[in-house]
Write a protein that holds these residues in place. Structure first.
Motif, PDB file in Angstrom:
ATOM      1  N   GLY A   1     -12.711  -5.435  -2.996  1.00  0.00           N
ATOM      2  CA  GLY A   1     -11.890  -4.798  -1.650  1.00  0.00           C
ATOM      3  C   GLY A   1     -10.359  -5.100  -1.603  1.00  0.00           C
ATOM      4  N   LEU A   2      -9.635  -3.870  -1.561  1.00  0.00           N
ATOM      5  CA  LEU A   2      -8.263  -4.038  -1.139  1.00  0.00           C
ATOM      6  C   LEU A   2      -7.874  -3.312   0.192  1.00  0.00           C
ATOM      7  N   TYR A   3      -7.111  -3.818   0.990  1.00  0.00           N
ATOM      8  CA  TYR A   3      -6.547  -2.972   1.978  1.00  0.00           C
ATOM      9  C   TYR A   3      -5.063  -3.315   2.401  1.00  0.00           C
ATOM     10  N   ASP A   4      -4.424  -2.348   3.168  1.00  0.00           N
ATOM     11  CA  ASP A   4      -3.134  -2.332   3.461  1.00  0.00           C
ATOM     12  C   ASP A   4      -3.018  -1.378   4.686  1.00  0.00           C
ATOM     13  N   SER A   5      -1.851  -1.479   5.299  1.00  0.00           N
ATOM     14  CA  SER A   5      -1.459  -0.540   6.339  1.00  0.00           C
ATOM     15  C   SER A   5      -1.267   0.712   6.071  1.00  0.00           C
ATOM     16  N   GLY A   6      -1.080   1.054   4.642  1.00  0.00           N
ATOM     17  CA  GLY A   6      -0.988   2.253   4.289  1.00  0.00           C
ATOM     18  C   GLY A   6      -1.068   2.468   2.694  1.00  0.00           C
ATOM     19  N   ILE A   7       0.002   3.139   2.213  1.00  0.00           N
ATOM     20  CA  ILE A   7      -0.137   3.272   0.851  1.00  0.00           C
ATOM     21  C   ILE A   7       0.739   2.187  -0.091  1.00  0.00           C
ATOM     22  N   GLY A   8       1.057   1.260   0.649  1.00  0.00           N
ATOM     23  CA  GLY A   8       1.664   0.203   0.164  1.00  0.00           C
ATOM     24  C   GLY A   8       0.921  -0.428  -0.831  1.00  0.00           C
TER      25      GLY A   8
ATOM     26  N   ASP B   1      -4.704   1.804   6.261  1.00  0.00           N
ATOM     27  CA  ASP B   1      -4.936   1.998   7.879  1.00  0.00           C
ATOM     28  C   ASP B   1      -3.596   2.934   8.287  1.00  0.00           C
ATOM     29  N   THR B   2      -3.674   4.324   7.819  1.00  0.00           N
ATOM     30  CA  THR B   2      -2.668   4.992   8.020  1.00  0.00           C
ATOM     31  C   THR B   2      -2.649   5.521   9.394  1.00  0.00           C
ATOM     32  N   ALA B   3      -3.548   5.465  10.181  1.00  0.00           N
ATOM     33  CA  ALA B   3      -3.518   5.904  11.655  1.00  0.00           C
ATOM     34  C   ALA B   3      -2.595   4.899  12.501  1.00  0.00           C
ATOM     35  N   ARG B   4      -2.438   3.718  11.816  1.00  0.00           N
ATOM     36  CA  ARG B   4      -1.905   2.497  12.801  1.00  0.00           C
ATOM     37  C   ARG B   4      -0.663   1.991  11.872  1.00  0.00           C
ATOM     38  N   VAL B   5      -0.154   2.562  10.923  1.00  0.00           N
ATOM     39  CA  VAL B   5       0.979   2.043  10.195  1.00  0.00           C
ATOM     40  C   VAL B   5       2.223   2.334  11.019  1.00  0.00           C
TER      41      VAL B   5
ATOM     42  N   GLN C   1      -3.706  11.092  -0.501  1.00  0.00           N
ATOM     43  CA  GLN C   1      -4.083  11.625  -1.718  1.00  0.00           C
ATOM     44  C   GLN C   1      -2.980  12.227  -2.463  1.00  0.00           C
ATOM     45  N   PHE C   2      -2.072  12.840  -1.754  1.00  0.00           N
ATOM     46  CA  PHE C   2      -1.159  13.441  -2.614  1.00  0.00           C
ATOM     47  C   PHE C   2      -0.085  12.484  -3.237  1.00  0.00           C
ATOM     48  N   LEU C   3       0.216  11.385  -2.591  1.00  0.00           N
ATOM     49  CA  LEU C   3       1.158  10.298  -2.833  1.00  0.00           C
ATOM     50  C   LEU C   3       0.401   9.326  -3.939  1.00  0.00           C
ATOM     51  N   ALA C   4      -1.097   9.179  -3.447  1.00  0.00           N
ATOM     52  CA  ALA C   4      -1.808   8.254  -4.628  1.00  0.00           C
ATOM     53  C   ALA C   4      -1.870   9.004  -5.837  1.00  0.00           C
ATOM     54  N   ASN C   5      -2.124  10.118  -6.016  1.00  0.00           N
ATOM     55  CA  ASN C   5      -2.156  10.947  -7.228  1.00  0.00           C
ATOM     56  C   ASN C   5      -0.869  10.959  -7.815  1.00  0.00           C
ATOM     57  N   HIS C   6       0.406  10.931  -7.067  1.00  0.00           N
ATOM     58  CA  HIS C   6       1.614  10.833  -7.847  1.00  0.00           C
ATOM     59  C   HIS C   6       1.522   9.329  -8.550  1.00  0.00           C
ATOM     60  N   LEU C   7       1.142   8.347  -7.837  1.00  0.00           N
ATOM     61  CA  LEU C   7       1.281   7.087  -8.285  1.00  0.00           C
ATOM     62  C   LEU C   7       0.372   6.953  -9.564  1.00  0.00           C
ATOM     63  N   PHE C   8      -0.965   7.552  -9.626  1.00  0.00           N
ATOM     64  CA  PHE C   8      -1.862   7.282 -10.669  1.00  0.00           C
ATOM     65  C   PHE C   8      -2.197   8.657 -11.335  1.00  0.00           C
TER      66      PHE C   8
ATOM     67  N   HIS D   1       4.679  -2.020   0.188  1.00  0.00           N
ATOM     68  CA  HIS D   1       5.490  -0.868  -0.006  1.00  0.00           C
ATOM     69  C   HIS D   1       6.733  -0.759  -0.730  1.00  0.00           C
ATOM     70  N   PHE D   2       7.463  -2.035  -0.865  1.00  0.00           N
ATOM     71  CA  PHE D   2       8.706  -2.084  -1.367  1.00  0.00           C
ATOM     72  C   PHE D   2       8.922  -1.929  -2.937  1.00  0.00           C
ATOM     73  N   PRO D   3       7.694  -2.270  -3.552  1.00  0.00           N
ATOM     74  CA  PRO D   3       7.991  -2.051  -4.978  1.00  0.00           C
ATOM     75  C   PRO D   3       8.084  -0.679  -5.583  1.00  0.00           C
ATOM     76  N   HIS D   4       7.788   0.427  -4.829  1.00  0.00           N
ATOM     77  CA  HIS D   4       7.770   1.632  -4.832  1.00  0.00           C
ATOM     78  C   HIS D   4       9.529   1.880  -4.992  1.00  0.00           C
ATOM     79  N   LEU D   5      10.301   0.932  -4.611  1.00  0.00           N
ATOM     80  CA  LEU D   5      11.737   1.096  -4.513  1.00  0.00           C
ATOM     81  C   LEU D   5      12.603   0.397  -5.493  1.00  0.00           C
ATOM     82  N   VAL D   6      11.931  -0.224  -6.458  1.00  0.00           N
ATOM     83  CA  VAL D   6      12.377  -1.061  -7.487  1.00  0.00           C
ATOM     84  C   VAL D   6      13.729  -0.800  -8.090  1.00  0.00           C
ATOM     85  N   PRO D   7      13.798   0.573  -8.366  1.00  0.00           N
ATOM     86  CA  PRO D   7      14.994   1.079  -9.137  1.00  0.00           C
ATOM     87  C   PRO D   7      16.302   1.017  -8.123  1.00  0.00           C
TER      88      PRO D   7
END
Length: 273
Positions: free
Chosen positions: A8-15, A37-41, A245-252, A185-191
């Motif tokens: 199991g893994l969890y976060d406040s959102g897509i991070g 937990d995207t309703a409370r991020v 789902q849109f952002l997850a499919n972009h990542l994967f 969330h921040f590793p999305h911003l590495v570049p």
């Protein structure tokens, strides 16, 4: 415990998907249950009592899913709630903060941390680093604008660069040896971060070491699902599933199937044998 059960893994959102990505890389045979937990991020501006309550709810859901281990893919949750969760739930719970500290102390003496307000206020990274290496200098910086930026999918372009620069520019002249991404969330911003701070600063995503810690635990306790057929990964959110789902499919690369929205409070979901 059945070794075929999921992690199991969890976060406040897509991070936390940056941590799922590392699980897929290091533990390709393992099945995953992910909750965002995207309703409370975002979590970073909330009070500790509220965060502990949210984490208890999510851990209860994970228990209902029959997971064999939980990797808390949210630094704010790790900083505020990890101790309480470990005292209350009878399964292994692994966090990110110690993993980041393990890696950072090898990178040099002056270590920066960018994270949410709640994580920086907790000083959890500072304590974890000083437990390993008391002589390290730890410089924390809260970056509350970056989580909404990533949750909106705006990881590139002029607006992203300007937002990140505004958030982290106080670090530019501090001669850091390393910078811990104290929010998943921040590793999305590495570049962008690398461009602003320069190649001399080692950027540390704790996910790699944290998943390595999970791999070691599963192996030592004969819980690893090594070489077995891989089942379907399951993704859940508390808000609208389509943006996630849109952002997850972009990542994967389009490999994420159905994303299910779970109403709060969570229903009683049958566990997996």
């Amino acid at each position: 415990m059945n070794r075929y059960r999921p992690i199991g893994l969890y976060d406040s959102g897509i991070g936390g998907l940056t941590v799922v990505r590392e699980v897929f890389a290091q533990l390709p045979a393992e099945n995953v249950v992910y909750f965002g937990d995207t309703a409370r991020v975002p979590y970073g501006c909330r009070q500790p009592s509220e965060l502990i309550s949210f984490n208890r709810e999510i851990m209860t859901f994970m228990m209902q899913q029959g997971v064999k281990l939980v990797l808390v893919a949210c630094n704010t949750s790790c900083a505020v709630a990890l101790g309480a969760l470990r005292a209350e739930f009878p399964i292994p719970i692994i966090g990110l903060i110690d993993a980041g500290a393990q890696t950072a102390v090898e990178a040099g003496r002056r270590i920066g941390v960018i994270a949410t307000e709640a994580t920086i206020k907790s000083r959890a990274h500072e304590r974890a680093i000083h437990q390993i290496a008391p002589d390290r200098e730890v410089l924390g910086l809260a970056c509350p604008t970056l989580v909404p930026l990533v949750e909106s999918g705006r990881w590139q372009g002029k607006e992203a660069f300007e937002t990140v620069y505004e958030a982290i520019h106080p670090l530019i002249n501090l001669k850091l040896d390393a910078l811990i991404f104290g929010c998943t969330h921040f590793p999305h911003l590495v570049p962008i971060v690398s461009e602003i701070l320069g190649p001399q600063v080692r950027l540390i995503d704790p996910a790699r070491q944290a998943v390595s810690n999970v791999r070691r635990y599963l192996s030592m306790n004969r819980l690893a699902n090594v070489g077995e057929p891989k089942g379907e990964n399951r993704f859940y959110v508390s808000g609208e599933p389509a943006p996630f789902q849109f952002l997850a499919n972009h990542l994967f690369a389009g490999t994420v199937g159905r994303v299910e929205s779970i109403a709060l409070p969570f229903p009683n979901v049958s566990s997996i044998a």
